[in-house]
Design an enzyme around this catalytic site. Structure first.
Site, short mmCIF file in Angstrom:
data_model
loop_
_atom_site.label_atom_id
_atom_site.label_comp_id
_atom_site.label_asym_id
_atom_site.label_seq_id
_atom_site.Cartn_x
_atom_site.Cartn_y
_atom_site.Cartn_z
CB SER A 1 -0.90 0.02 1.24
OG SER A 1 -1.79 -1.07 1.23
N1 SAH Z 1 -1.36 -4.85 4.00
C1 SAH Z 1 -0.55 -4.83 2.80
C2 SAH Z 1 -1.36 -4.48 1.56
C3 SAH Z 1 -1.95 -5.69 1.00
S1 SAH Z 1 -2.76 -5.53 -0.55
C4 SAH Z 1 0.63 -3.90 2.96
O1 SAH Z 1 1.12 -3.78 4.07
O2 SAH Z 1 1.11 -3.32 2.00
C5 SAH Z 1 -4.19 -6.54 -0.14
C6 SAH Z 1 -3.93 -7.99 0.15
O3 SAH Z 1 -5.19 -8.57 0.50
C7 SAH Z 1 -3.40 -8.81 -1.02
O4 SAH Z 1 -2.20 -9.43 -0.67
C8 SAH Z 1 -4.51 -9.82 -1.29
O5 SAH Z 1 -4.02 -11.09 -1.70
C9 SAH Z 1 -5.19 -9.91 0.07
N2 SAH Z 1 -6.56 -10.41 0.05
C10 SAH Z 1 -7.53 -10.26 -0.89
N3 SAH Z 1 -8.65 -10.90 -0.52
C11 SAH Z 1 -8.42 -11.48 0.68
C12 SAH Z 1 -9.18 -12.31 1.56
N4 SAH Z 1 -10.42 -12.69 1.30
N5 SAH Z 1 -8.58 -12.72 2.71
C13 SAH Z 1 -7.31 -12.37 3.02
N6 SAH Z 1 -6.54 -11.60 2.22
C14 SAH Z 1 -7.08 -11.17 1.05
#
Ligand code: SAH
Length: 233
Positions: free
Chosen positions: A83
């Site tokens: 992010s």
């Molecule tokens: N928190 C992260 C950003 C992650 S982007 C950071 O520190 O940068 C969002 C993430 O959510 C992705 O890795 C994606 O695979 C995950 N995601 C999507 N749907 C999900 C679900 N149902 N359960 C858990 N994770 C999920």
């Protein structure tokens, strides 16, 4: 693009340190610029200190090191992203964490947000649906010494019932509605920070507080763009 499996750090040069400081300054400036939306002119000193401490370069591929301290999302493989630092700062600030808090994160990705949370709360539970990302984040967070983070590969719609209840829940992928299970696993008075909205379009970031009767008080904060929170199988 592959996933960086281990924590690899770029050389800690004065240039890296300057880029990191510049990023913190940009986050502070953006906090002030968006205060009419978010209600927060400044992010708290502990939140800013956590962002100063966590090396974002440890969470991205070496190919992305030149951009590690730019205030924007970056690719981390598997079609997923790390992010934007300002968004990480804002969402963390909106959680209003105290050092005794137990926090649930949905969407571990590379583990950067989890590392920031780990410096501000007692314990962090983080769930990632892509098993390869969950495994890589678990290894990376362990190597970096974040002993108060537990990572699980699984479906975030289910939360983490064995570790509930939580003082705070942060969702870093966008569902189209609030997952009921996450509200169930939040303590009364607990905070939920979550983007809600359509897939691949602008969503709205909400700060919610669970009332004593179990319902949510929801406050709109900011238009945001997150990857969708998928519903596996
Ligand atoms: N928190 C992260 C950003 C992650 S982007 C950071 O520190 O940068 C969002 C993430 O959510 C992705 O890795 C994606 O695979 C995950 N995601 C999507 N749907 C999900 C679900 N149902 N359960 C858990 N994770 C999920």
């Amino acid at each position: 693009m592959t996933t960086a499996d281990a924590a690899e750090l770029m050389p800690d040069t004065p240039e890296r340190q300057r880029a990191h400081q510049r990023l913190l300054d940009e986050i502070a400036a953006e906090a002030a610029a968006t205060a009419s939306w978010t209600g927060r002119q400044h992010f708290s000193a502990p939140v800013m200190a956590a962002l100063a401490k966590v090396r974002r370069d440890a969470f991205v591929l070496p190919a992305e090191w030149p951009f590690a301290y730019e205030n924007r999302p970056l690719g981390i493989g598997h079609g997923q992203t790390i992010s934007q630092p300002y968004i990480v700062a804002l969402m963390t600030d909106l959680l209003d964490l105290t050092v005794d808090d137990r926090v649930l994160e949905i969407g571990t990705g590379c583990g950067y947000q989890a590392a920031v949370l780990a410096l501000l709360a007692a314990r962090v539970y983080t769930v990632e649906v892509v098993p390869e990302l969950a495994a890589a984040a678990r290894l990376r967070l362990a190597q970096l010494g974040y002993e108060n983070v537990e990572t699980r590969a699984g479906d975030g719609w289910r939360g983490w019932p064995e570790a509930a209840p939580f003082d705070a829940v942060i969702v870093t992928a966008a569902p189209t509605e609030v997952p009921a299970e996450l509200v169930k696993q939040l303590k009364p008075g607990g905070r939920l920070v979550i983007p809600i909205g359509p897939r691949y379009d602008t969503q709205t970031l909400y700060r919610c507080v669970k009332r004593a009767d179990g319902t949510l008080a929801m406050e709109e904060k900011l238009p945001v763009a997150f990857v969708p929170m998928i519903r596996p199988n």
